[in-house]
Design an enzyme around this catalytic site. Structure first.
Site, short mmCIF file in Angstrom:
data_model
loop_
_atom_site.label_atom_id
_atom_site.label_comp_id
_atom_site.label_asym_id
_atom_site.label_seq_id
_atom_site.Cartn_x
_atom_site.Cartn_y
_atom_site.Cartn_z
N GLY A 118 2.01 13.25 -2.86
CA GLY A 118 1.74 11.87 -2.48
C GLY A 118 0.66 11.79 -1.42
O GLY A 118 0.44 12.72 -0.65
N ASP A 119 -0.03 10.65 -1.40
CA ASP A 119 -1.07 10.43 -0.41
C ASP A 119 -1.05 8.96 -0.01
O ASP A 119 -0.97 8.08 -0.88
CB ASP A 119 -2.44 10.81 -0.99
CG ASP A 119 -3.53 10.76 0.06
OD1 ASP A 119 -3.22 11.00 1.24
OD2 ASP A 119 -4.69 10.45 -0.29
N GLY A 120 -1.07 8.71 1.29
CA GLY A 120 -0.99 7.35 1.78
C GLY A 120 -2.01 7.07 2.85
O GLY A 120 -2.91 7.88 3.12
N PHE A 179 -1.55 6.85 6.09
CA PHE A 179 -1.40 7.60 7.33
C PHE A 179 -1.28 9.11 7.13
O PHE A 179 -1.39 9.86 8.09
CB PHE A 179 -0.18 7.10 8.10
CG PHE A 179 -0.22 5.62 8.36
CD1 PHE A 179 -1.07 5.10 9.33
CD2 PHE A 179 0.56 4.74 7.63
CE1 PHE A 179 -1.12 3.73 9.58
CE2 PHE A 179 0.52 3.38 7.87
CZ PHE A 179 -0.33 2.86 8.84
N GLY A 180 -1.03 9.56 5.90
CA GLY A 180 -0.87 10.98 5.69
C GLY A 180 -0.60 11.33 4.24
O GLY A 180 -0.46 10.45 3.38
N SER A 181 -0.53 12.62 3.97
CA SER A 181 -0.23 13.12 2.63
C SER A 181 1.09 13.88 2.67
O SER A 181 1.50 14.39 3.71
CB SER A 181 -1.35 14.04 2.13
OG SER A 181 -1.54 15.12 3.03
N LYS A 212 5.11 16.28 5.42
CA LYS A 212 4.21 15.13 5.58
C LYS A 212 3.17 15.50 6.63
O LYS A 212 3.49 15.70 7.79
CB LYS A 212 5.00 13.89 6.00
CG LYS A 212 4.15 12.63 6.09
CD LYS A 212 5.02 11.41 6.38
CE LYS A 212 4.19 10.14 6.43
NZ LYS A 212 5.03 8.94 6.69
N ASP A 272 9.06 -2.06 5.28
CA ASP A 272 8.15 -1.58 4.25
C ASP A 272 8.91 -1.11 3.01
O ASP A 272 8.59 -0.08 2.42
CB ASP A 272 7.29 -0.44 4.80
CG ASP A 272 6.06 -0.15 3.92
OD1 ASP A 272 5.69 -1.05 3.13
OD2 ASP A 272 5.49 0.95 4.02
#
Length: 459
Positions: free
Chosen positions: A11-13, A15-17, A33, A125
């Site tokens: 996953g990648d977002g 604020f971080g992966s 993370k 969220d």
């Protein structure tokens, strides 16, 4: 981070992966993370909202933060690994999930939310990507936007993905509470049951229009505060007659529609609390067990507390900090101790007896194997030492006992007559566990009439 082997980015977002990794020391699969921004002090890391919130929560349906590591100014969260998220499951589905599946997942999520809200936090969220699934277990994750109820407003405007964003947030209200999580759960439930987003807006204004098309426009009776918010930002609600949720969800039970309708109410004050949702008829048959009771009764496996957090000092040496207890419930070891029948008193007694050097009372040899011995039932487990009191009834013949203990040597010839209770002349000393002879035997039963019998104790 040398202890972990990175396997695959999952996953990648913003604020971080997130990576799937293996702990080389014990083979445990974990989620790592990796934060994108750099952190130049460990105190800065520990003040992060996600770290502070996860350290305070310990629930079977909230993902566990195992470690926090800062290495070369890069921050890593070591968390428990889950197979996939809810969005990935929905994306690969051809037909909607059954109500039984949705009921099972949502019941777990509402239990986690009830636990979280009661401890003064709300997520802010909630979306399918932040609900992690392994088999039939689902857990809340990604607490980067989590906030305490007691936090001082104004709050940040951006909260949650737009499709699951509550109307008060869309109207840029700076004051909101855990009701935003309830709205998001209503939208997620509807999407699970239909495989289509309930309010798929392309912008904030379009999102409000999509909401009006499904539940109708608000008015002075349904949400007066919302009209004030709209007036403040020069926005006018489209006039749409509503309550068409049942038409949108035609193949869904009336209980599910009723629950989603209450969760997606315009007025935040009219949305049910998470604890109230658990009592809804949609969850009839599900048993709500509070986390404090669950940990004692062992109904659900208790999740372990944080292992610790780790940083790198100025000299490059790693330093470990304790994240503290995640729950006020008693540790799992206490629960297993009770279930196995080992009381604390028994354990202490065993320890006290082990410190002494007692003279062992050896079992007497019986000539005809008919001597009756009254004793406290013994358990072959630690903490329950065998306590014996040597009192026996003789046969017609004389029984010879070998290697009699110091206690029995003090007894002389004893005779027992019909309907007569005879006690030894010298009082028996207290047992080593601190219990007297009378305490162990309780009431002594009378011996039935018989001819005079005589017993001799021979050294």
């Amino acid at each position: 981070m040398d202890r972990f082997k990175m396997i695959k980015e999952v996953g990648d977002g913003t604020f971080g992966s997130v990576w799937r990794a293996i702990n080389k020391q014990n083979g445990e699969v974990v989620a790592v993370k990796k934060m994108k921004r750099k952190y130049y002090s460990f105190e800065e890391c520990m003040s992060l909202r996600e770290v502070k919130s996860l350290r305070r929560m310990n629930h079977p349906n909230i993902v566990k933060l195992k470690e926090v590591i800062r290495e070369n100014d890069i921050l890593y969260f070591i968390m428990e690994y889950m197979e996939c998220n809810l969005y990935q499951l929905m994306k690969d589905r051809v037909k909607p999930f059954s109500e039984a599946e949705v009921r099972n997942w949502c019941f777990q999520i509402f239990q986690a939310l009830a636990y979280m809200h009661q401890r003064g936090y709300f997520h802010r969220d909630l979306k399918p990507e932040n609900l992690l699934v392994s088999k039939d277990v689902i857990k809340l994750a990604d607490f980067g936007l989590a906030r305490e109820v007691t936090s001082v407003p104004p709050y940040t405007e951006y909260v949650s993905t737009r499709w699951y964003r509550a109307p008060e947030v869309l109207l840029q209200s700076s004051i909101y509470d855990s009701a935003v999580d309830m709205w998001a759960m209503g939208a997620i439930m509807a999407e699970l049951l239909t495989l289509h987003p309930l309010f798929p807006g392309t912008s904030e204004a379009d999102e409000i229009l999509k909401i009006c098309n499904v539940i109708g426009s608000p008015d002075e009776q349904s949400w007066p505060q919302g009209l004030s918010l709209a007036e403040t930002m020069k926005f006018q609600f489209p006039q749409v007659s509503g309550n068409q949720l049942a038409e949108v969800m035609t193949s869904v039970s009336s209980e599910a529609v009723d629950l989603i309708s209450s969760l997606c109410s315009w007025d935040p004050c009219k949305r049910p609390k998470a604890a109230e949702v658990l009592q809804h008829t949609f969850f009839q048959g599900c048993t709500f067990v509070p986390p404090t009771v669950r940990s004692k009764a062992g109904v659900l496996p208790k999740t372990p507390p944080c292992v610790g957090v780790k940083g790198v000092s100025e000299h490059g040496m790693p330093r470990r900090y304790s994240t503290g207890t995640l729950s006020t419930t008693k540790p799992h070891s206490n629960a297993s101790l009770k279930s196995s029948g080992l009381s604390k008193t028994g354990v202490q007694r065993k320890l006290q007896m082990d410190r002494q050097a007692p003279q062992k009372i050896k079992k007497p040899t019986e000539s005809n194997n008919k001597l009756t011995t009254n004793r406290v039932p013994a358990r072959n487990s630690p903490g329950h030492p065998v306590l014996r009191h040597s009192r026996s009834l003789p046969e017609t013949g004389r029984a010879t006992m070998h290697k009699v203990s110091t206690l029995t040597e003090r007894l002389t010839h004893m005779s027992v007559t019909s309907r007569t209770r005879t006690t030894p002349k010298p009082a028996a000393p207290l047992l080593k566990a601190g219990l007297g002879k009378s305490d162990l035997l309780g009431k002594t039963d009378e011996i039935p009439p018989a001819k005079r019998l005589t017993r001799k104790l021979v050294s």
